[in-house]
Motif scaffolding. Structure first.
Motif, mmCIF file in Angstrom:
data_model
loop_
_atom_site.group_PDB
_atom_site.id
_atom_site.type_symbol
_atom_site.label_atom_id
_atom_site.label_comp_id
_atom_site.label_asym_id
_atom_site.label_seq_id
_atom_site.Cartn_x
_atom_site.Cartn_y
_atom_site.Cartn_z
ATOM 1 N N UNK A 48 69.426 29.782 40.060
ATOM 2 C CA UNK A 48 68.302 29.255 39.276
ATOM 3 C C UNK A 48 67.108 28.987 40.192
ATOM 4 N N UNK A 49 67.366 28.400 41.356
ATOM 5 C CA UNK A 49 66.285 28.138 42.316
ATOM 6 C C UNK A 49 65.675 29.445 42.821
ATOM 7 N N UNK A 50 66.525 30.460 43.062
ATOM 8 C CA UNK A 50 66.036 31.755 43.525
ATOM 9 C C UNK A 50 65.148 32.402 42.462
ATOM 10 N N UNK A 51 65.566 32.309 41.207
ATOM 11 C CA UNK A 51 64.819 32.945 40.120
ATOM 12 C C UNK A 51 63.486 32.256 39.855
ATOM 13 N N UNK A 52 63.424 30.934 40.018
ATOM 14 C CA UNK A 52 62.199 30.184 39.717
ATOM 15 C C UNK A 52 61.338 29.937 40.951
ATOM 16 N N UNK A 53 61.687 30.526 42.077
ATOM 17 C CA UNK A 53 60.941 30.321 43.325
ATOM 18 C C UNK A 53 59.446 30.642 43.206
ATOM 19 N N UNK A 54 59.034 31.731 42.525
ATOM 20 C CA UNK A 54 57.596 32.011 42.432
ATOM 21 C C UNK A 54 56.816 30.901 41.726
ATOM 22 N N UNK A 55 57.410 30.317 40.681
ATOM 23 C CA UNK A 55 56.726 29.248 39.948
ATOM 24 C C UNK A 55 56.589 27.991 40.800
ATOM 25 N N UNK A 56 57.615 27.655 41.579
ATOM 26 C CA UNK A 56 57.532 26.472 42.426
ATOM 27 C C UNK A 56 56.625 26.701 43.631
ATOM 28 N N UNK A 57 56.554 27.948 44.121
ATOM 29 C CA UNK A 57 55.692 28.248 45.266
ATOM 30 C C UNK A 57 54.223 28.012 44.943
ATOM 31 N N UNK A 58 53.803 28.401 43.739
ATOM 32 C CA UNK A 58 52.393 28.250 43.359
ATOM 33 C C UNK A 58 52.171 27.021 42.462
ATOM 34 N N UNK A 59 53.190 26.184 42.288
ATOM 35 C CA UNK A 59 53.128 24.921 41.528
ATOM 36 C C UNK A 59 52.636 25.129 40.093
ATOM 37 N N UNK A 60 53.162 26.148 39.423
ATOM 38 C CA UNK A 60 52.790 26.415 38.037
ATOM 39 C C UNK A 60 53.993 26.351 37.106
ATOM 40 N N UNK A 61 55.075 25.698 37.532
ATOM 41 C CA UNK A 61 56.308 25.672 36.753
ATOM 42 C C UNK A 61 56.177 25.040 35.390
ATOM 43 N N UNK A 62 55.310 24.032 35.257
ATOM 44 C CA UNK A 62 55.208 23.322 33.980
ATOM 45 C C UNK A 62 54.073 23.839 33.102
ATOM 46 N N UNK A 63 53.338 24.849 33.563
ATOM 47 C CA UNK A 63 52.202 25.328 32.772
ATOM 48 C C UNK A 63 52.436 26.687 32.117
ATOM 49 N N UNK A 64 53.593 27.313 32.381
ATOM 50 C CA UNK A 64 53.905 28.613 31.781
ATOM 51 C C UNK A 64 55.292 28.597 31.162
ATOM 52 N N UNK A 65 55.421 29.236 30.003
ATOM 53 C CA UNK A 65 56.724 29.547 29.431
ATOM 54 C C UNK A 65 57.087 30.949 29.891
ATOM 55 N N UNK A 66 58.372 31.156 30.157
ATOM 56 C CA UNK A 66 58.836 32.443 30.678
ATOM 57 C C UNK A 66 59.934 32.975 29.760
#
Length: 133
Positions: A48-66
């Motif tokens: 899960x961390x590997x898959x969501x790494x791009x969102x956490x890298x650019x700090x946009x995890x809570x602003x996009x639905x995937x």
């Protein structure tokens, strides 16, 4: 393949024999994989961390639905494919995100795939035991 349709950004990711088609759009941070929550589909926290790494890298995890449609491969391959797809979709959303994603190594396709078995051998590299006589 990177495509843009209004506020939906699309990216395709591949890893080993897995392929992920990713769609991101403005929302609350919900991630679904094959119409299931990401935690239900991938199960392992590391994946899960590997898959969501791009969102956490650019700090946009809570602003996009995937939304992801993934097929083929196992857990590691699918997580890597999802990660690459999300990174490419984020890049199509905002080209300024390319630099931090590239620096983190998230836009590079990992080309390592399983080597084929050769005839006259039990595996790809393994040989039968040599007998002198």
């Amino acid at each position: 393949m990177i495509m843009k349709t209004d506020n939906i950004f699309i990216g395709t990711g591949r890893r080993k024999s897995a392929t992920a088609r990713v769609r991101i759009f403005p929302g609350s941070g919900k991630i679904t994989v094959n119409n299931k929550d990401i935690a239900v589909h991938l199960k392992v926290e590391r994946f899960i961390k590997m898959a969501t790494a791009p969102l956490t890298t650019v700090s946009l995890g809570s602003s996009f639905d995937v939304e992801v449609k993934v097929s083929g491969g196992g857990g590691v391959g699918q997580a890597g494919a999802i990660s690459l797809g999300i990174a490419r979709a984020l890049q199509s959303h905002n080209s300024e995100l390319r630099s931090p994603l590239k620096k983190a190594g998230l836009l590079t396709r990992d080309g390592r795939i399983k080597e084929r078995k050769k005839s006259g051998q039990p595996g790809a590299r393994r040989r039968f035991q040599f007998s002198k006589r």
